[in-house]
Design an enzyme around this catalytic site. Sequence first.
Site, PDB file in Angstrom:
ATOM      1  N   ARG A 247       0.739  -0.995  -0.169  1.00 51.34           N
ATOM      2  CA  ARG A 247      -0.059  -0.139  -0.209  1.00 51.34           C
ATOM      3  C   ARG A 247       0.861   1.290   0.001  1.00 51.34           C
ATOM      4  O   ARG A 247       1.999   1.148   0.252  1.00 51.34           O
ATOM      5  CB  ARG A 247      -0.760   0.103   1.176  1.00 51.34           C
TER       6      ARG A 247
ATOM      7  N   ASP B 161     -12.807  -0.917  -5.139  1.00 49.67           N
ATOM      8  CA  ASP B 161     -13.283  -0.840  -3.652  1.00 49.67           C
ATOM      9  C   ASP B 161     -12.225  -1.157  -2.676  1.00 49.67           C
ATOM     10  O   ASP B 161     -11.054  -1.226  -3.126  1.00 49.67           O
ATOM     11  CB  ASP B 161     -14.728  -1.223  -3.260  1.00 49.67           C
ATOM     12  N   GLU B 162     -12.593  -1.271  -1.192  1.00 51.31           N
ATOM     13  CA  GLU B 162     -11.494  -1.507  -0.489  1.00 51.31           C
ATOM     14  C   GLU B 162     -10.970  -2.716  -0.143  1.00 51.31           C
ATOM     15  O   GLU B 162     -10.055  -3.134   0.412  1.00 51.31           O
ATOM     16  CB  GLU B 162     -12.197  -1.153   1.210  1.00 51.31           C
TER      17      GLU B 162
ATOM     18  N   LEU C 263      -5.356   0.446  -2.661  1.00 52.92           N
ATOM     19  CA  LEU C 263      -5.759   1.868  -2.237  1.00 52.92           C
ATOM     20  C   LEU C 263      -6.498   1.744  -1.373  1.00 52.92           C
ATOM     21  O   LEU C 263      -7.479   0.841  -0.987  1.00 52.92           O
ATOM     22  CB  LEU C 263      -6.451   2.382  -3.620  1.00 52.92           C
TER      23      LEU C 263
ATOM     24  N   HIS D  73      -8.082  -6.595 -14.337  1.00 54.41           N
ATOM     25  CA  HIS D  73      -7.545  -7.667 -13.637  1.00 54.41           C
ATOM     26  C   HIS D  73      -7.457  -8.795 -15.019  1.00 54.41           C
ATOM     27  O   HIS D  73      -8.241  -9.183 -15.529  1.00 54.41           O
ATOM     28  CB  HIS D  73      -8.215  -7.859 -12.511  1.00 54.41           C
TER      29      HIS D  73
ATOM     30  N   ARG E  41      -0.264  -1.551  -5.771  1.00 64.32           N
ATOM     31  CA  ARG E  41      -0.636  -1.336  -4.331  1.00 64.32           C
ATOM     32  C   ARG E  41      -2.208  -1.182  -4.131  1.00 64.32           C
ATOM     33  O   ARG E  41      -2.838  -0.412  -5.103  1.00 64.32           O
ATOM     34  CB  ARG E  41      -0.035  -0.057  -3.837  1.00 64.32           C
TER      35      ARG E  41
ATOM     36  N   VAL F 195      -9.356  -6.265  -2.467  1.00 58.67           N
ATOM     37  CA  VAL F 195      -8.459  -6.451  -3.648  1.00 58.67           C
ATOM     38  C   VAL F 195      -9.371  -7.036  -4.693  1.00 58.67           C
ATOM     39  O   VAL F 195     -10.053  -8.140  -4.346  1.00 58.67           O
ATOM     40  CB  VAL F 195      -7.273  -7.354  -3.336  1.00 58.67           C
TER      41      VAL F 195
ATOM     42  N   GLU G 103      -6.817  -7.687 -22.903  1.00 55.90           N
ATOM     43  CA  GLU G 103      -6.694  -6.551 -22.256  1.00 55.90           C
ATOM     44  C   GLU G 103      -6.839  -5.214 -22.864  1.00 55.90           C
ATOM     45  O   GLU G 103      -7.344  -4.189 -22.777  1.00 55.90           O
ATOM     46  CB  GLU G 103      -5.685  -6.489 -21.138  1.00 55.90           C
TER      47      GLU G 103
HETATM   48  C1  GRF Z   1      -2.295  -6.421 -16.512  1.00 54.12           C
HETATM   49  O1  GRF Z   1      -2.002  -7.776 -16.841  1.00 54.12           O
HETATM   50  C2  GRF Z   1      -3.304  -6.169 -15.572  1.00 54.12           C
HETATM   51  O2  GRF Z   1      -4.379  -7.127 -15.832  1.00 54.12           O
HETATM   52  C3  GRF Z   1      -2.866  -6.488 -14.202  1.00 54.12           C
HETATM   53  O3  GRF Z   1      -1.470  -5.820 -14.330  1.00 54.12           O
HETATM   54  C4  GRF Z   1      -0.736  -5.824 -15.520  1.00 54.12           C
HETATM   55  C5  GRF Z   1      -0.200  -4.606 -16.124  1.00 54.12           C
HETATM   56  O4  GRF Z   1       0.212  -4.637 -17.334  1.00 54.12           O
HETATM   57  N1  GRF Z   1      -3.713  -5.508 -13.261  1.00 54.12           N
HETATM   58  P1  GRF Z   1       0.833  -3.742 -18.117  1.00 54.12           P
HETATM   59  O5  GRF Z   1       1.733  -2.953 -17.047  1.00 54.12           O
HETATM   60  O6  GRF Z   1      -0.157  -2.754 -18.342  1.00 54.12           O
HETATM   61  O7  GRF Z   1       1.578  -4.192 -19.384  1.00 54.12           O
END
Ligand code: GRF
Length: 198
Positions: A67, A145-146, A97, A113, A95, A148, A178
């Site tokens: 954190r 949220d609070e 938040l 995620h 970290r 993880v 992503e």
């Molecule tokens: C991503 O895989 C995301 O899902 C996770 O952290 C990683 C960050 O990757 N929360 P990058 O730094 O955007 O390449």
Amino acid sequence: MKRLPIGILGSGKGSNCRAILERIRSGDLAAEARVVISDVLDAPILEIAREFSVANAYLPPGQFRTRLEPQAEEEVVRMLRDAGVHLVVLAGFMRVLHAPMLRAFPQRIINIHPSLLPKYPGLEAWKQALTAGETVTGCTVHYIDEKVDHGQIIARREVAILPHDTAESLHARIQIAEHELYPVAIGGFCEKYAASSA
Ligand code: GRF
């Protein structure tokens, strides 16, 4: 269209940050990156911000590992507010938040995620899914949220787990997903922002 002011927080390589900044530059995303902040001095994400001429800052995190020290978290709030940030985008920020940020930006901090939440919160979620014998995993954009990797889900995208996948090959495909999903999810915020301030 009025552009949504965003701030990006990250600790690592910044590939999601790059995907977002590219979509902004190409005009696909009606956002404006006001600042990129990292708790890691030499994180590539800061280099990416400079490459795209976005204001950027290293924030010394203090003595804790998972954190920010309370003063440091207050400092992030100040930096984001000074930059006029409306939506805080976490892109590999390692970290958790707490109250200062959550109170300053209620329902305005989002994260991505690498699993289909609520399954597999926590670290190396793609490995968790692979080890569990899943045939499908993916990525999730959610509010912070609070707890993880826990807040309300905004968008998810599935990624198939192939018979010969390794942790690395699976992670690479999730990251590609992503890079598509995060800008699309942010686009939803852009539309609402433009409509509300039109
Ligand atoms: C991503 O895989 C995301 O899902 C996770 O952290 C990683 C960050 O990757 N929360 P990058 O730094 O955007 O390449």
